[in-house]
Every structure is written in C-alpha cells, then in structure tokens.
Write an enzyme that holds these catalytic residues in place. Structure first.
Site, PDB file in Angstrom:
ATOM      1  N   ASP A   1      -3.812  -4.120 -18.475  1.00  0.00           N
ATOM      2  CA  ASP A   1      -2.751  -3.124 -18.691  1.00  0.00           C
ATOM      3  C   ASP A   1      -2.809  -2.478 -20.075  1.00  0.00           C
ATOM      4  OD1 ASP A   1      -1.824  -3.788 -16.140  1.00  0.00           O
ATOM      5  OD2 ASP A   1      -0.442  -5.291 -16.889  1.00  0.00           O
TER       6      ASP A   1
ATOM      7  N   ARG B   1     -15.502 -15.528  -9.761  1.00  0.00           N
ATOM      8  CA  ARG B   1     -15.010 -14.162  -9.913  1.00  0.00           C
ATOM      9  C   ARG B   1     -16.180 -13.176  -9.911  1.00  0.00           C
ATOM     10  NH1 ARG B   1     -10.101 -12.841 -11.349  1.00  0.00           N
ATOM     11  NH2 ARG B   1      -9.532 -14.848 -12.178  1.00  0.00           N
TER      12      ARG B   1
ATOM     13  N   ASN C   1      -5.528   2.324 -12.788  1.00  0.00           N
ATOM     14  CA  ASN C   1      -4.544   1.371 -12.272  1.00  0.00           C
ATOM     15  C   ASN C   1      -3.163   1.978 -12.429  1.00  0.00           C
ATOM     16  OD1 ASN C   1      -3.512  -1.131 -11.303  1.00  0.00           O
ATOM     17  ND2 ASN C   1      -3.013  -1.723 -13.410  1.00  0.00           N
TER      18      ASN C   1
ATOM     19  N   HIS D   1       0.879   0.855 -12.986  1.00  0.00           N
ATOM     20  CA  HIS D   1       1.672  -0.300 -13.435  1.00  0.00           C
ATOM     21  C   HIS D   1       3.143   0.122 -13.533  1.00  0.00           C
ATOM     22  CE1 HIS D   1       2.301  -4.135 -15.421  1.00  0.00           C
ATOM     23  NE2 HIS D   1       3.096  -3.496 -16.259  1.00  0.00           N
TER      24      HIS D   1
ATOM     25  N   LEU E   1     -10.305  -8.489 -12.681  1.00  0.00           N
ATOM     26  CA  LEU E   1     -11.727  -8.178 -12.475  1.00  0.00           C
ATOM     27  C   LEU E   1     -12.537  -8.670 -13.672  1.00  0.00           C
ATOM     28  CD1 LEU E   1     -10.909  -4.660 -11.103  1.00  0.00           C
ATOM     29  CD2 LEU E   1     -11.976  -6.504  -9.778  1.00  0.00           C
TER      30      LEU E   1
ATOM     31  N   GLY F   1       0.793  -1.228   0.000  1.00  0.00           N
ATOM     32  CA  GLY F   1       0.000   0.000   0.000  1.00  0.00           C
ATOM     33  C   GLY F   1       0.825   1.278   0.000  1.00  0.00           C
ATOM     34  N   SER F   2       2.011   1.250  -0.609  1.00  0.00           N
ATOM     35  CA  SER F   2       2.778   2.503  -0.660  1.00  0.00           C
ATOM     36  C   SER F   2       2.113   3.504  -1.604  1.00  0.00           C
ATOM     37  CB  SER F   2       4.240   2.260  -1.054  1.00  0.00           C
ATOM     38  OG  SER F   2       4.342   1.822  -2.379  1.00  0.00           O
TER      39      SER F   2
HETATM   40  C1  GRF Z   1       3.215  -1.141  -7.582  1.00  0.00           C
HETATM   41  O1  GRF Z   1       4.510  -1.329  -8.126  1.00  0.00           O
HETATM   42  C2  GRF Z   1       2.187  -1.015  -8.654  1.00  0.00           C
HETATM   43  O2  GRF Z   1       2.673  -0.445  -9.824  1.00  0.00           O
HETATM   44  C3  GRF Z   1       1.818  -2.455  -8.921  1.00  0.00           C
HETATM   45  O3  GRF Z   1       1.849  -3.065  -7.661  1.00  0.00           O
HETATM   46  C4  GRF Z   1       2.754  -2.373  -6.809  1.00  0.00           C
HETATM   47  C5  GRF Z   1       1.989  -2.015  -5.576  1.00  0.00           C
HETATM   48  O4  GRF Z   1       2.800  -1.468  -4.579  1.00  0.00           O
HETATM   49  N1  GRF Z   1       0.537  -2.526  -9.584  1.00  0.00           N
HETATM   50  P1  GRF Z   1       2.153  -0.851  -3.288  1.00  0.00           P
HETATM   51  O5  GRF Z   1       1.272  -1.920  -2.649  1.00  0.00           O
HETATM   52  O6  GRF Z   1       1.376   0.352  -3.679  1.00  0.00           O
HETATM   53  O7  GRF Z   1       3.312  -0.511  -2.398  1.00  0.00           O
END
Ligand code: GRF
Length: 195
Positions: free
Chosen positions: A146, A66, A108, A110, A94, A13-14
């Site tokens: 993506d 799902r 999203n 990525h 999803l 969750g950063s």
């Molecule tokens: C990130 O690198 C994001 O791009 C990918 O998953 C990772 C999630 O990191 N989809 P965090 O949980 O937000 O730290």
C-alpha cells in the site's frame, strides 16, 4: 490498440464489475482479457463468466512457496499476453520478484486515503480512529504494501448518523468510480509538445 489487462480477485469482485462496465465502452483504452482468482468460490468469477471473460483459479494451497505460486501467475499472464495487472480485492501478498516484473504496470485499490490506514480492514481502522474523512486510493504496486505512487484518490466524509455499513457502501461506490478512471489515466499517453 486496446491494452490487455488482467484483474486479480479473491472475493466479491464489485471493483471487477466496475472495470467490466467501463471497459465495455468502445473508447476505453483497455479490455479485460483474463480474471484470476486465488479462491475457487470467489463470486467475482461468476461476474467474469457472465461477461464472457476467461477465468483461471490458482489456489495458493496448491503451491509450496509464494514464489512458486507467483511463477504460475506469471505463466498465466504471459499466456494471455497481459500488459497491465489490476489487483481488485486480491488478498495475497506478492513476492518482490513478481512485483518487480510488473513495476509501473500493476495497480491496486485500497479503501482509505493512503498513506493513512494501510493494511487489512482499512475502513474499520478509519471508523475506529474516529476521523472525519476517509476514502479510497488507486496506486501502483510496489514491494512495500500500500505504498506505491498514487494515481487517484476520492475523499469520503464520515457523516453524523453513519454506521460502518453506510460508510463502507459510500467508500465502495467511490472505488467503483476511481478504479476505471485511474486505469484510463495510466494508459493515457502524455500530451506531446508544449513550448
Ligand atoms: C475493496 O474494498 C478494495 O479496496 C479492497 O478489497 C475490496 C474488494 O472488494 N482491496 P471487491 O471484491 O472489489 O468487491
């Protein structure tokens, strides 16, 4: 009126933290009304709780399909009057029906310069490919993984002496800059007028 957003996570969750910090500003056009995790032990849940944000755990193992899982997600999002969904390390595909419901309103992040290196371990894919430059992308979510419209990207140069870890750190730092910016872009009303 600030938009109500939900952030969906599975782990650290950063990016959620970056969104929490950005949305704390009075002039940011959204606030986080809900965090949903599909993992009960996701560290991001602690970040949300510390920030006083309601959290819900919806574990896919509790559902037979799902679609049933996604129906529960939808119920939670509606119950909290969510208008925008931000996927932030949410490690679940999803269903097409759910994606359709949130068309143009689900983002999203990525860790690559899409369309390069889609899918899992995008940083590792770029590292192994030996490219000189990679980065991160915020995009709208469509049925194909993506592949939706790109809102914002930031390039990260691979430096001599980089290790996978130092590269990953710089990509994550870039993610934390562009996710709030991309959300703001999506929510900014188009300029009126012109001649
Ligand atoms: C990130 O690198 C994001 O791009 C990918 O998953 C990772 C999630 O990191 N989809 P965090 O949980 O937000 O730290």
């Amino acid at each position: 009126m600030k938009k109500h957003i939900a952030v969906l996570i599975s782990g650290n969750g950063s990016n959620l933290r970056a969104l929490i910090n950005a949305t704390a500003h009075a002039d940011f056009p959204a606030h986080i009304a809900l965090v949903i995790s599909n993992k009960a032990d996701a560290y991001g849940l602690k970040r949300a709780e510390a920030a006083g944000i309601p959290t819900i755990v919806i574990q896919h193992k509790d559902f037979t399909s799902r679609e049933a899982f996604d129906a529960r997600l939808q119920e939670a999002l509606l119950a909290h009057q969510i208008q925008i969904v931000c996927l932030a390390g949410f490690m679940r595909l999803l269903s097409p029906g759910f994606v359709k419901l949130w068309e143009g309103r689900m983002l999203n992040i990525h860790p690559s310069l899409l369309p390069a290196f889609k899918g899992l371990d995008a940083i590792g894919q770029a590292w192994k490919a030996g490219v000189k430059e990679t980065g991160c992308t915020v995009h709208l979510v469509t049925e194909e993984m993506d592949s939706g419209e790109i809102l914002l990207q930031e390039k990260v140069t691979i430096l001599p002496g980089d290790t996978y870890e130092t590269l990953a750190q710089r990509i994550h730092a870039a993610e934390h800059r562009i996710y709030p910016e991309a959300l703001k872009l999506l929510l900014s009303p188009p300029l009126e007028g012109g001649d």
